[in-house]
Design an enzyme around this catalytic site. Structure first.
Site, short mmCIF file in Angstrom:
data_model
loop_
_atom_site.label_atom_id
_atom_site.label_comp_id
_atom_site.label_asym_id
_atom_site.label_seq_id
_atom_site.Cartn_x
_atom_site.Cartn_y
_atom_site.Cartn_z
N LYS A 13 60.94 52.05 37.67
CA LYS A 13 62.02 51.62 36.77
C LYS A 13 62.97 52.78 36.46
CE LYS A 13 59.41 50.24 33.41
NZ LYS A 13 58.12 50.67 34.01
N ARG A 88 59.09 46.02 24.55
CA ARG A 88 57.72 46.08 25.07
C ARG A 88 56.93 44.82 24.76
NH1 ARG A 88 55.98 51.06 26.84
NH2 ARG A 88 57.30 52.84 26.33
N ARG A 127 47.47 61.50 45.30
CA ARG A 127 48.27 62.62 44.82
C ARG A 127 47.41 63.65 44.08
NH1 ARG A 127 52.42 60.07 42.38
NH2 ARG A 127 51.73 60.24 40.24
N ARG A 139 49.46 67.02 35.90
CA ARG A 139 50.08 66.54 34.67
C ARG A 139 49.12 65.57 33.98
NH1 ARG A 139 55.64 64.11 36.76
NH2 ARG A 139 54.09 62.91 37.90
N ARG A 150 47.06 52.38 31.02
CA ARG A 150 48.47 52.00 30.81
C ARG A 150 48.77 50.65 31.46
NH1 ARG A 150 52.21 56.68 32.80
NH2 ARG A 150 53.78 55.37 31.80
#
Length: 267
Positions: A13, A88, A127, A139, A150
């Site tokens: 997005k 949301r 990754r 990260r 999430r």
């Protein structure tokens, strides 16, 4: 142009929002950025949000909507905006509808990026493995377990927005697993901003192309006044040596018959 991009974390997005911002000269409205900006500016809504965040609580919908209201009233948002991270939930979407209606505005598009969650998790795992092998620092969001959490939150809280906007006839879906440029092109088609294919400007086709038919070049037509049969007969006479004698012309320009030519030679 006022848009909402829907899709789970990792759907792309943010990338597509940036492209829309650059192409249409609109602004990207991120709730996180707007909250921080309001707090830094010390606005009444920002100060309220600051006290709530410092207490560790979630900022209520009415505060977020008030911050968005202040932001879309600014001059750079007059051309439009792409909402990032809001709404949301369905109640937030309803609050946004009321906010826009009060200003005589409306949304021009709600685009959902459909993705395969299993592939998204696999990408994160790959990754993480590659970064770990190179000794790179990870990260906080480079974690398959974090992404799973999430995604679960998205399914329970935000995914119902698709049904909400579909019922209004506003929802359009795009394959978010396609290459980035392909996703951009699909969004452009939905918004009616895709570049049309270059049309032929009335250019005449080449002679060879006109003569071509069914994959074969058309044969040249015989000369006017001369049929195919007469042409074949003339070719046979030339081959056999029996070429007809053409009558000679006299002084007046008229042709003499063979008999008259013989009489002239005898004299």
């Amino acid at each position: 142009m006022r848009l909402i991009l829907l899709g789970p974390p990792g759907a792309g997005k943010g990338t597509q929002a940036q492209r829309l911002v650059q192409k249409h000269r609109i602004v990207q409205l991120s709730t996180g950025d707007m909250l921080r900006a309001a707090v830094a500016a010390g606005t009444p809504v920002g100060l309220r949000a600051k006290s709530i965040m410092e207490s560790g609580q979630l900022v209520p919908d009415e505060v977020v909507v008030a911050i968005i209201a202040d932001r879309i009233d600014q001059p750079d948002a007059r051309r439009g905006f792409a909402l990032d991270g809001f709404p949301r939930t369905v109640p937030q979407a309803q609050a946004l509808d009321r906010l826009l209606a009060q200003r005589g505005l409306k949304l021009d598009g709600i685009i959902e990026l459909k993705v395969d969650e299993g592939i998204l998790i696999k990408r994160i795992e790959t990754r993480v493995a590659e970064m770990t092998a190179r000794g790179e620092k990870l990260r906080a969001d480079d974690n398959p377990d974090v992404l799973r959490g999430r995604l679960a939150a998205y399914r329970s809280q935000t995914a119902p927005l698709a049904d909400y906007y579909a019922a209004k006839g506003m929802l359009k879906t795009v394959d978010g697993m396609a290459p980035i440029d392909a996703v951009t092109a699909a969004i452009d088609r939905i918004l009616g901003t895709a570049k049309p294919a270059k049309a032929m400007a009335g250019k005449a086709k080449p002679a060879r192309a006109k003569a071509k038919k069914n994959g074969k070049m058309a044969r040249a037509k015989p000369a006017k006044g001369r049929t195919k049969t007469s042409a074949r007969k003339a070719a046979k006479r030339r081959k056999s040596g029996r070429t007809p004698v053409r009558a000679a012309k006299n002084k007046s320009g008229k042709r003499k018959s063979p008999a008259r030519r013989r009489l002239t030679k005898a004299r």
